[in-house]
Design an enzyme around this catalytic site. Structure first.
Site, mmCIF file in Angstrom:
data_model
loop_
_atom_site.group_PDB
_atom_site.id
_atom_site.type_symbol
_atom_site.label_atom_id
_atom_site.label_comp_id
_atom_site.label_asym_id
_atom_site.label_seq_id
_atom_site.Cartn_x
_atom_site.Cartn_y
_atom_site.Cartn_z
ATOM 1 C CG HIS A 77 45.972 26.990 37.830
ATOM 2 N ND1 HIS A 77 46.012 27.948 36.563
ATOM 3 C CD2 HIS A 77 44.967 26.304 37.065
ATOM 4 C CE1 HIS A 77 45.137 27.626 35.851
ATOM 5 N NE2 HIS A 77 44.756 26.482 35.719
ATOM 6 C CG ASP A 128 46.935 51.696 55.665
ATOM 7 O OD1 ASP A 128 45.699 51.883 55.453
ATOM 8 O OD2 ASP A 128 46.791 50.272 56.595
#
Lengths: 171, 171, 171, 171, 171, 171
Positions: A77, A128
């Protein structure tokens, strides 16, 4: 043992219906670990005293991702998040960055997926940043650490909105 | 050892400049593991033969997240992804779902972050589906498995576009 | 004087057709100024030496927004950005934070809207960080500073992809 | 008859691998029809001469949605769109708004899903604008109208970038 | 003077915790100015009487961006916006387009960043529309104009939902 | 007949102001039809018994799109969705896939655009899956089927949050 709440009686995926649930204060903490070579950890540490550092980038990535959890996890949700905190602990004993993501909300559903998503994206962003160092980095031990659910505080509507303005003018 | 390519000489975060790089075929495979109780794994397995299953949802979540990596990882380039595949192996020997995400692209930057993001979000979606079973699930061993970079194929522009239309009318 | 390229002959909005344009190297620099009270500027400066600082957050916000320009500006093309840099200059002489956003790309359209969007969102994030100080902050002088367009470099496809792998293993 | 290119040999969903395809000019036109009461159509028509009108909003919604097709349709590739045009024809003979969405691109995959998504979201936005009139509106006949694929034009790189700057300074 | 609410005691960025705050009606108005040559302003004015005009596009861009503020500004909360209005005043006396963005909400945090983001993106879209005219456009004076916070209206739940349906059937 | 609630007195587009509305339980069901050749329908049916099937992909696409309606439809409010269900009926009598999308929410605005967007994107995803079969597919009859609005249930805040944890541990 419980049931798959995301599958209906025919085994089809569905969102859990929360529209009749009362608002509750929710809190979840998720953790994750990024394993790397000691030299990589040492470099992150020295970069972190510089102005723009690896962990600042990862912290923001985790916070921003937690807010977008419902776009990533199909049956989650969309909720109003009250607070997100992402913290890092550089652990030289086992050459890891340990990540903690805390999410708070007052609403109809829990926030563990938000905390886990925040921790996961913070970990990916550490990855990263470090991959150019040539290290073989591994993300491990991504899991829920703690979850709480309690009734919301009694609604004490501020009778005097202007006086209330000083401390949190930003809100 | 390399350098942090995401930090400039003053330690400030930056995107790596790839605007002058030649296009290259890139491929990356990332893996991850979701650990759970044997009973949970057994349930996923039986749900997977039903029409709407846990793994189909997780597979799509991983594919869709890989396409949005540059929105999640702050210093990633947005790229044109050529293919994403997310696969699952239900391993009863250690009660895990093992995930593999393959990403291919022809472009200026690698795709390992896309593969890792796809694997991470697929794992989070497995977690989301199973958390109602009350299990303590852990995501582990999220890492790059393989990475390749090679020159693109010679450009053989189809001289006869109409005849080429039949097999891949959809493209 | 030119014409509105975003309006067709009937005055209806349209994207400019760039599908037949050749790829060109593009570069744009945009600037903007955030005006504040000297005390606010002094605080940003001292926060900037702390680990998580105002400018690091604003820099990342600017970089991430530049990548999403085509979602915000209705008639902008989505492009592959090669590099984004966002820089700040704290100017005590007039109590301002001066922002510069540089965007590079090789493609069919210019990148001035990307640079401007990056500078604007970086400025808004400085505003967001400082608004709790009770200051009346103003964003001024948001404009294009420089724009360049040149033919792309000759395509010199790396004959030896493996040897090319060392310096930028991350790409 | 063809095959499901989005299902692999085991019936699992996958993106089609286009990383080795040559770039081709693609064009697709999709159409759709919004049926309504004559009075509703008459009102749209009169609103359309006002400054902010129903169709301007729907046109932009269609253009912006076409650019985000790959976020909505799970197995679509993200592509660089060269042009999007959305046009409306108010047809009093059968009390409909007829929508046409044209998308052009030079790349490795077709653009019919982009054209269809643009037409669908433009139609939904017409619906959204008119639903307060109490009409029972129906969207019909959403389909591909035309699709073309041809080799890209020969690359004629502009030798003289500055002289080329005048007409399309904005690009 | 206040404190940086987005930095914790160690100077690390964090979202402000609003999960225990009561819902309050919030309203904020932001303004901004786009400076241009008189001829450009004259052209916008004449385009604005055509069917698809510069200001309609900018208005929608501002409204849509205000709704996405929490995706752009890293430490902003995602909120339910009750209303957004973006207005323009074409001021020939100083050759500017003056923009006003109003945002209303009932919730736990203020909406000034939403109003500022709406005004900023509306201004950037005016820039985008006019840049092909070759003008040197500048965005200036982007700032908060007004902010209000008051207790929400007493909850008077409609006892008779059907009779309430007529005027706003669309809601 | 009603008025265009999305146009102000000057004909300019605006969001409807809902900030003072009470929260109400809303429910909307939208339907749509995808017409195809009998052979295509037969293939979807057989694919649907395989592990990764056409309808599972379309169902998730519809659910995810419903959650993002406010990003697609310019003047829609962003809302907290309580539940989304997308269902399919394969109707061999007229060679169609009939789609139903149900959305529930407790809030200030209706959810018919969310239901319609979910049905539309589910239909587009069926189209995307089947277009490689060479069929001329048409999406028809996309419309609101049912809409309800009723007062929310009395707020019965759980006094005993821990005991409440068992059945919906996942929330």
């Amino acid at each position: 043992m419980g049931e798959f709440t995301h599958l209906d009686s025919e085994g089809l995926p569905k969102m859990v219906d929360v529209s009749d649930k009362a608002d509750t204060r929710r809190e979840a903490v998720a953790g994750g670990t990024v394993r790397m070579k000691p030299e990589t950890l040492r470099r992150i540490k020295s970069a972190s005293v510089a102005k723009g550092d690896v962990l600042a980038t990862s912290r923001l990535a985790g916070i921003m991702a937690a807010k977008r959890t419902s776009e990533l996890i199909p049956l989650c949700h969309s909720i109003s998040i009250g607070e997100v905190r992402v913290d890092f602990h550089l652990d030289e004993s086992d050459s890891t960055v340990k990540i903690t993501a805390l999410v708070k909300s007052t609403g109809k559903t829990g926030v563990e997926m938000e905390a886990l998503t925040g921790a996961a994206v913070a970990a990916l962003t550490v990855y990263d940043a470090c991959k150019s160092l040539g290290d073989e980095i591994v993300i491990d031990d991504l899991r829920l650490v703690e979850k709480r659910k309690e009734p919301p505080p009694p609604v004490t509507r501020s009778r005097n909105p202007t006086s209330d303005d000083t401390p949190d003018a930003s809100l």
